[in-house]
Write an enzyme that holds these catalytic residues in place. Structure first.
Site, short mmCIF file in Angstrom:
data_model
loop_
_atom_site.label_atom_id
_atom_site.label_comp_id
_atom_site.label_asym_id
_atom_site.label_seq_id
_atom_site.Cartn_x
_atom_site.Cartn_y
_atom_site.Cartn_z
N SER A 249 17.85 -7.68 -13.74
CA SER A 249 17.09 -7.25 -14.93
C SER A 249 16.63 -5.80 -14.74
CB SER A 249 15.87 -8.15 -15.13
OG SER A 249 16.28 -9.48 -15.31
N HIS B 79 21.65 -14.82 -14.90
CA HIS B 79 20.72 -15.95 -15.09
C HIS B 79 21.43 -17.10 -15.81
CE1 HIS B 79 17.33 -12.74 -15.17
NE2 HIS B 79 17.13 -13.46 -14.08
N LYS C 144 2.14 -6.83 -14.32
CA LYS C 144 3.36 -6.08 -14.61
C LYS C 144 3.34 -5.57 -16.03
CE LYS C 144 7.19 -7.72 -11.73
NZ LYS C 144 8.44 -8.48 -11.79
N ARG D 218 22.08 -13.50 -4.99
CA ARG D 218 23.27 -12.69 -5.26
C ARG D 218 23.88 -12.17 -3.97
NH1 ARG D 218 19.60 -9.42 -9.32
NH2 ARG D 218 18.38 -9.78 -7.45
O1 PNS Z 1 12.54 -13.14 -11.59
P1 PNS Z 1 11.59 -12.88 -10.45
O2 PNS Z 1 10.61 -11.81 -10.85
O3 PNS Z 1 12.31 -12.59 -9.16
O4 PNS Z 1 10.74 -14.25 -10.23
C1 PNS Z 1 9.75 -14.32 -9.24
C2 PNS Z 1 8.94 -15.65 -9.36
C3 PNS Z 1 8.45 -15.87 -10.76
C4 PNS Z 1 9.83 -16.80 -8.95
C5 PNS Z 1 7.75 -15.54 -8.36
O5 PNS Z 1 7.10 -14.31 -8.52
C6 PNS Z 1 6.74 -16.66 -8.51
O6 PNS Z 1 7.01 -17.81 -8.26
N1 PNS Z 1 5.52 -16.31 -8.98
C7 PNS Z 1 4.45 -17.27 -9.24
C8 PNS Z 1 3.28 -17.10 -8.27
C9 PNS Z 1 3.52 -17.86 -7.01
O7 PNS Z 1 3.76 -19.05 -6.98
N2 PNS Z 1 3.49 -17.12 -5.88
C10 PNS Z 1 3.74 -17.64 -4.57
C11 PNS Z 1 5.22 -17.68 -4.31
S1 PNS Z 1 5.55 -17.98 -2.65
#
Ligand code: PNS
Length: 164
Positions: A132, A17, A41, A94
């Site tokens: 993570s 990150h 979660k 990645r």
């Molecule tokens: O670190 P992560 O868990 O891969 O991050 C995922 C994240 C936070 C980018 C994604 O879950 C997100 O944007 N969640 C917010 C809800 C949302 O906008 N959902 C629609 C996405 S298409």
């Protein structure tokens, strides 16, 4: 003035990150590192822990031309991005296995909010297998985390295990 959102769970923040944030700093004037508040979660660190850890480890980042800010958000990422007047969402990719999910998210976000671009960035190869999820698994099974996460993260993980 170009502002980007770098969203994620950051549970915990990894060196991968930080590598992306450092690279993003070359492209954007401001990056908001936005922690997703996800009530579904069961995280290792609370939002407050994650915010504190991020703020501290970001002090070590080479950010000569860029402002870094840590925040938390709930709901749709694009709604948050618009409210923050952001131009872009930064996501790290990645391996090819990340691509499918990231492409789906990027295209859905574009459909929801065409004014926000998603920018994919690649971390250094040495972080290409760091996540993570694996960091938590290795930690819980007693493996070494040096080189994968900042030393503060490992310390805070140990404290958390000892104090609950
Ligand atoms: O670190 P992560 O868990 O891969 O991050 C995922 C994240 C936070 C980018 C994604 O879950 C997100 O944007 N969640 C917010 C809800 C949302 O906008 N959902 C629609 C996405 S298409």
């Amino acid at each position: 003035m170009r502002r980007a959102i770098y969203p994620g769970s950051f549970d915990p923040v990894t060196n991968g990150h930080l590598d992306i944030i450092e690279r993003g700093c070359k492209l954007f004037d401001e990056i908001i590192i936005a922690i997703l508040i996800n009530p579904e979660k069961r995280p290792f660190f609370t939002i407050e822990d994650r915010r504190e850890i991020l703020e501290e480890v970001l002090l070590g980042i080479n950010r000569s031309t860029c402002t870094l800010r840590v925040d938390a958000f709930e709901g749709l990422l694009v709604h948050y991005a618009v409210a923050q007047k952001a131009d872009a969402i930064v996501r790290g990719i990645r391996a090819i296995s990340d691509y499918e999910y990231e492409l789906q998210m990027a295209l859905m976000n574009r459909r929801l909010e065409p004014s926000i671009e998603t920018v994919f960035m690649m971390p250094a190869e040495k972080y290409s297998y760091v996540s993570s999820r694996l960091v938590k698994e290795v930690f819980q099974l007693g493996g070494r985390l040096s080189g994968l996460v900042p030393p503060l993260v490992e310390e805070r993980m140990k404290q958390k295990m000892e104090n609950g």
